[in-house]
Write a protein that holds these residues in place. Sequence first.
Motif, PDB file in Angstrom:
ATOM      1  N   VAL A   1      -6.726  -2.380   2.373  1.00 37.95           N
ATOM      2  CA  VAL A   1      -7.222  -1.415   3.378  1.00 37.95           C
ATOM      3  C   VAL A   1      -8.622  -1.718   3.895  1.00 37.95           C
ATOM      4  N   LYS A   2      -9.267  -2.782   3.372  1.00 42.93           N
ATOM      5  CA  LYS A   2     -10.685  -2.967   3.694  1.00 42.93           C
ATOM      6  C   LYS A   2     -10.937  -3.135   5.193  1.00 42.93           C
ATOM      7  N   ASP A   3      -9.921  -3.592   5.936  1.00 43.32           N
ATOM      8  CA  ASP A   3     -10.113  -3.788   7.375  1.00 43.32           C
ATOM      9  C   ASP A   3      -9.740  -2.562   8.187  1.00 43.32           C
ATOM     10  N   ARG A   4      -9.234  -1.542   7.534  1.00 44.03           N
ATOM     11  CA  ARG A   4      -8.846  -0.357   8.318  1.00 44.03           C
ATOM     12  C   ARG A   4      -9.205   0.943   7.581  1.00 44.03           C
ATOM     13  N   LEU A   5     -10.437   0.982   7.136  1.00 39.73           N
ATOM     14  CA  LEU A   5     -10.900   2.164   6.400  1.00 39.73           C
ATOM     15  C   LEU A   5     -10.902   3.408   7.268  1.00 39.73           C
ATOM     16  N   LYS A   6     -11.001   3.196   8.581  1.00 42.29           N
ATOM     17  CA  LYS A   6     -11.054   4.340   9.496  1.00 42.29           C
ATOM     18  C   LYS A   6      -9.656   4.840   9.866  1.00 42.29           C
ATOM     19  N   ALA A   7      -8.635   4.086   9.439  1.00 38.21           N
ATOM     20  CA  ALA A   7      -7.268   4.492   9.792  1.00 38.21           C
ATOM     21  C   ALA A   7      -6.884   5.747   9.012  1.00 38.21           C
ATOM     22  N   ASN A   8      -5.961   6.499   9.566  1.00 39.20           N
ATOM     23  CA  ASN A   8      -5.533   7.716   8.888  1.00 39.20           C
ATOM     24  C   ASN A   8      -4.779   7.378   7.605  1.00 39.20           C
ATOM     25  N   ALA A   9      -5.084   8.153   6.569  1.00 38.92           N
ATOM     26  CA  ALA A   9      -4.468   7.894   5.269  1.00 38.92           C
ATOM     27  C   ALA A   9      -2.949   8.022   5.320  1.00 38.92           C
ATOM     28  N   LEU A  10      -2.473   8.840   6.258  1.00 34.90           N
ATOM     29  CA  LEU A  10      -1.032   9.055   6.330  1.00 34.90           C
ATOM     30  C   LEU A  10      -0.305   7.841   6.903  1.00 34.90           C
ATOM     31  N   SER A  11      -1.076   6.872   7.442  1.00 33.63           N
ATOM     32  CA  SER A  11      -0.438   5.663   7.961  1.00 33.63           C
ATOM     33  C   SER A  11      -0.116   4.681   6.838  1.00 33.63           C
ATOM     34  N   LEU A  12      -0.585   4.964   5.625  1.00 39.70           N
ATOM     35  CA  LEU A  12      -0.297   4.086   4.490  1.00 39.70           C
ATOM     36  C   LEU A  12       1.115   4.341   3.965  1.00 39.70           C
ATOM     37  N   SER A  13       1.637   3.352   3.237  1.00 33.66           N
ATOM     38  CA  SER A  13       2.944   3.552   2.608  1.00 33.66           C
ATOM     39  C   SER A  13       2.792   4.514   1.432  1.00 33.66           C
ATOM     40  N   GLY A  14       3.926   5.002   0.913  1.00 28.48           N
ATOM     41  CA  GLY A  14       3.875   5.963  -0.186  1.00 28.48           C
ATOM     42  C   GLY A  14       3.100   5.439  -1.387  1.00 28.48           C
ATOM     43  N   GLY A  15       3.366   4.170  -1.738  1.00 29.81           N
ATOM     44  CA  GLY A  15       2.683   3.576  -2.887  1.00 29.81           C
ATOM     45  C   GLY A  15       1.192   3.445  -2.644  1.00 29.81           C
ATOM     46  N   GLN A  16       0.838   3.036  -1.416  1.00 22.00           N
ATOM     47  CA  GLN A  16      -0.585   2.924  -1.081  1.00 22.00           C
ATOM     48  C   GLN A  16      -1.247   4.289  -1.088  1.00 22.00           C
ATOM     49  N   GLN A  17      -0.521   5.298  -0.582  1.00 22.86           N
ATOM     50  CA  GLN A  17      -1.077   6.664  -0.581  1.00 22.86           C
ATOM     51  C   GLN A  17      -1.380   7.117  -2.002  1.00 22.86           C
ATOM     52  N   GLN A  18      -0.472   6.780  -2.936  1.00 25.79           N
ATOM     53  CA  GLN A  18      -0.693   7.228  -4.305  1.00 25.79           C
ATOM     54  C   GLN A  18      -1.905   6.509  -4.911  1.00 25.79           C
ATOM     55  N   ARG A  19      -2.050   5.198  -4.594  1.00 26.79           N
ATOM     56  CA  ARG A  19      -3.223   4.490  -5.104  1.00 26.79           C
ATOM     57  C   ARG A  19      -4.499   5.020  -4.444  1.00 26.79           C
TER      58      ARG A  19
ATOM     59  N   LEU B   1       7.899   7.051  -5.867  1.00 19.05           N
ATOM     60  CA  LEU B   1       7.629   5.726  -5.302  1.00 19.05           C
ATOM     61  C   LEU B   1       8.798   4.765  -5.513  1.00 19.05           C
ATOM     62  N   ASP B   2       8.842   3.730  -4.695  1.00 18.89           N
ATOM     63  CA  ASP B   2       9.868   2.699  -4.848  1.00 18.89           C
ATOM     64  C   ASP B   2       9.492   1.798  -6.034  1.00 18.89           C
ATOM     65  N   PRO B   3      10.432   0.989  -6.523  1.00 20.98           N
ATOM     66  CA  PRO B   3      10.175   0.189  -7.739  1.00 20.98           C
ATOM     67  C   PRO B   3       8.952  -0.722  -7.610  1.00 20.98           C
ATOM     68  N   GLY B   4       8.764  -1.345  -6.468  1.00 24.15           N
ATOM     69  CA  GLY B   4       7.613  -2.236  -6.294  1.00 24.15           C
ATOM     70  C   GLY B   4       6.303  -1.490  -6.446  1.00 24.15           C
ATOM     71  N   SER B   5       6.203  -0.340  -5.785  1.00 21.34           N
ATOM     72  CA  SER B   5       4.975   0.458  -5.867  1.00 21.34           C
ATOM     73  C   SER B   5       4.782   1.007  -7.267  1.00 21.34           C
ATOM     74  N   THR B   6       5.893   1.362  -7.912  1.00 17.89           N
ATOM     75  CA  THR B   6       5.818   1.859  -9.280  1.00 17.89           C
ATOM     76  C   THR B   6       5.201   0.809 -10.184  1.00 17.89           C
ATOM     77  N   ALA B   7       5.658  -0.428 -10.042  1.00 17.07           N
ATOM     78  CA  ALA B   7       5.127  -1.515 -10.864  1.00 17.07           C
ATOM     79  C   ALA B   7       3.625  -1.653 -10.644  1.00 17.07           C
ATOM     80  N   LYS B   8       3.193  -1.548  -9.374  1.00 19.42           N
ATOM     81  CA  LYS B   8       1.763  -1.683  -9.070  1.00 19.42           C
ATOM     82  C   LYS B   8       0.957  -0.578  -9.738  1.00 19.42           C
ATOM     83  N   VAL B   9       1.481   0.654  -9.645  1.00 20.52           N
ATOM     84  CA  VAL B   9       0.760   1.775 -10.244  1.00 20.52           C
ATOM     85  C   VAL B   9       0.674   1.591 -11.758  1.00 20.52           C
ATOM     86  N   GLN B  10       1.764   1.065 -12.356  1.00 19.68           N
ATOM     87  CA  GLN B  10       1.756   0.837 -13.806  1.00 19.68           C
ATOM     88  C   GLN B  10       0.714  -0.210 -14.197  1.00 19.68           C
TER      89      GLN B  10
END
Lengths: 338, 286
Positions: free
Chosen positions: B172-190, B213-222
């Motif tokens: 997200v470093k290049d789009r810090l000003k973007a709305n948080a709701l534009s992130l994916s579910g996994g990114q929103q949780q992080r 979250l989907d399995p990929g995002s779950t793995a990241k959160v873990q």
Amino acid sequence: MGETTHSLSDKRYRSISDSVYKIVTLALCSMSFVFIIILLIVLFHASLASIVVNGLRFFTTTTWNPAINSKVISVDGFSAMWGANYGMLVFFVGTLGSSILALLVGVPVGVGIALFISEFGPKRLDGPITLLLQLMAGIPSVIFGFWGILILSPWIRKFFAPALGKYLFFIPIFSGQVYSSGFLSSGFILALMIIPIIASISRDAMAQTPVLLKEGGRALGLTDWEISRKIVIPYARQGIIGGSILGLGRALGETMAVALVCGGADFLPKTMFYPINTLSAFIVTSLDSAFTDPSGMYVAALGELALVLLAITMIVNISARLLVSKGFLSNPENVVQV
Amino acid sequence: MDLMEAQQERMSKEKSETLERSDENTSSINSQMSPGDRIRMSSLNVYYGNSHVLKDLNLTIEDRKITVIMGPSGCGKSTLIRTLNRMNDTVHAFKLTGEIALDGINIYSKEVNPTLLKLRVGMVFQKPNPFPISIYDNVAFGPKIHKLSKNRAEMDEIVMQALKQAALWEEVKDRLKANALSLSGGQQQRLCIARALAVRPEILLLDEPASALDPGSTAKVQELMVELKKDLTLVLVTHNMQQAATVANKVAFLYNGSLVEVGQSPDIFENPQKKVTEDYISGRLT
């Protein structure tokens, strides 16, 4: 054989009642549209003489002098009284001023009530307060006016205005002569009348705030007040603005209560203590004498006042709807502020 | 890293203001705590009106470990984790007996300010709940409210640190000003994890953070949780056995509001002592 399966194209099932039903409901729906058009045409026709004869002076002058006792002359094909002048500025200023004062008082109080019901207050008080608001919204405006003239105006003259004058004397609009009816009474009466509208619509909007967002705030160590200010109010902003503008619409057009407490001025107010007059109050209080004008110009001028009032309230309502439905308010970027 | 120090200092000052006043009342608990324990629940009972939700729990949460609370739906897991930072205070007819001590201080004693408690014990919820504002403003929300930075540069630093800690910075470093709701579910949780981390909590409560979250995002959160325990104490509620087995140091199995079994991972999975634990682990109980 023929009765064992259902035909898909049996004409008996293409019921005529459906078509009739559609036509009737469409006709009923378009009635409101037709009614507005007719209203505009009639009002325009009734005020045509004033529009043509008075021209721009109607909007720029403050003198309303029908000169009923002078002689009838003919101007631009319409009959008018010699020496008459119709300027609506006093009423226009009074209408806008009293409504803005009503908003200044009514919005904070209404939003406060909504916050109390939806956020802070005990659940068991929600019902009674809501009922009270509904009752308040249903009180006939003449009763507000009667109360205003008997209680509110004398109270303002005796206590409130002198207190304002004492502590805020350095602000010019809070100084000088105090009249018993006028700007303050009208603004406060209107505020009382629009508070139920603002409070109930704001409350409904606040109730829509997702619990998840509030919990997110609470988990970050926000106090109740911070949650309300940073999350609930921004989230409900659309409803708060919508309710306020609906209230404004009501205040602009409110007639009877204001007619009783405005003081019936025919000059511009110089301070908050001055008497005022509004478009609607003036129309209702002068219609009788208008019919004694032999040229008919007085009635036409009142018609033009009504047209102006209609235009203002329509513009307010339409812009409120545009503001609320589209534009920046629905942009989530602007919903929660830090 | 002056900033971090200054922040820590401020936070610890707040801590002492919040919690030290009740020291005398709780000295008895203090003596029972072993050095590695951060939270100790003793004889904890929770009621919602007439329903008895948590029954006589005794459990300790260890420093810089991941304690997993697992159990079937409705067993009281969420209630348990939410009592640890007093998120249940506003719930109608909530009643608690017994004690929860954080570093020896009963967090339900009158001296403790529940708002300041939440600065030390942060929380991430089941569903990602970013505020509908920019990514930057989400992370800066807590620090702004609590005035943790003196200027914009400090705030930028806090936001960057929190996003890095939550393993979201690169994305997200290049789009810090973007709305948080534009992130994916996994990114929103992080992002929600970053938002919680930005006020520098010492303990982070995670209430089924990957269940939406989907399995990929779950793995990241873990992965993230394992990374975070270097600096933080984590309490995780989950009914995902695999997740529990992957990240847990300690596992508490909760059933019908009672603590059935507490053990170290992976012992409790390989060698459950109670029949009901075994049933749950083997999927016979849902």
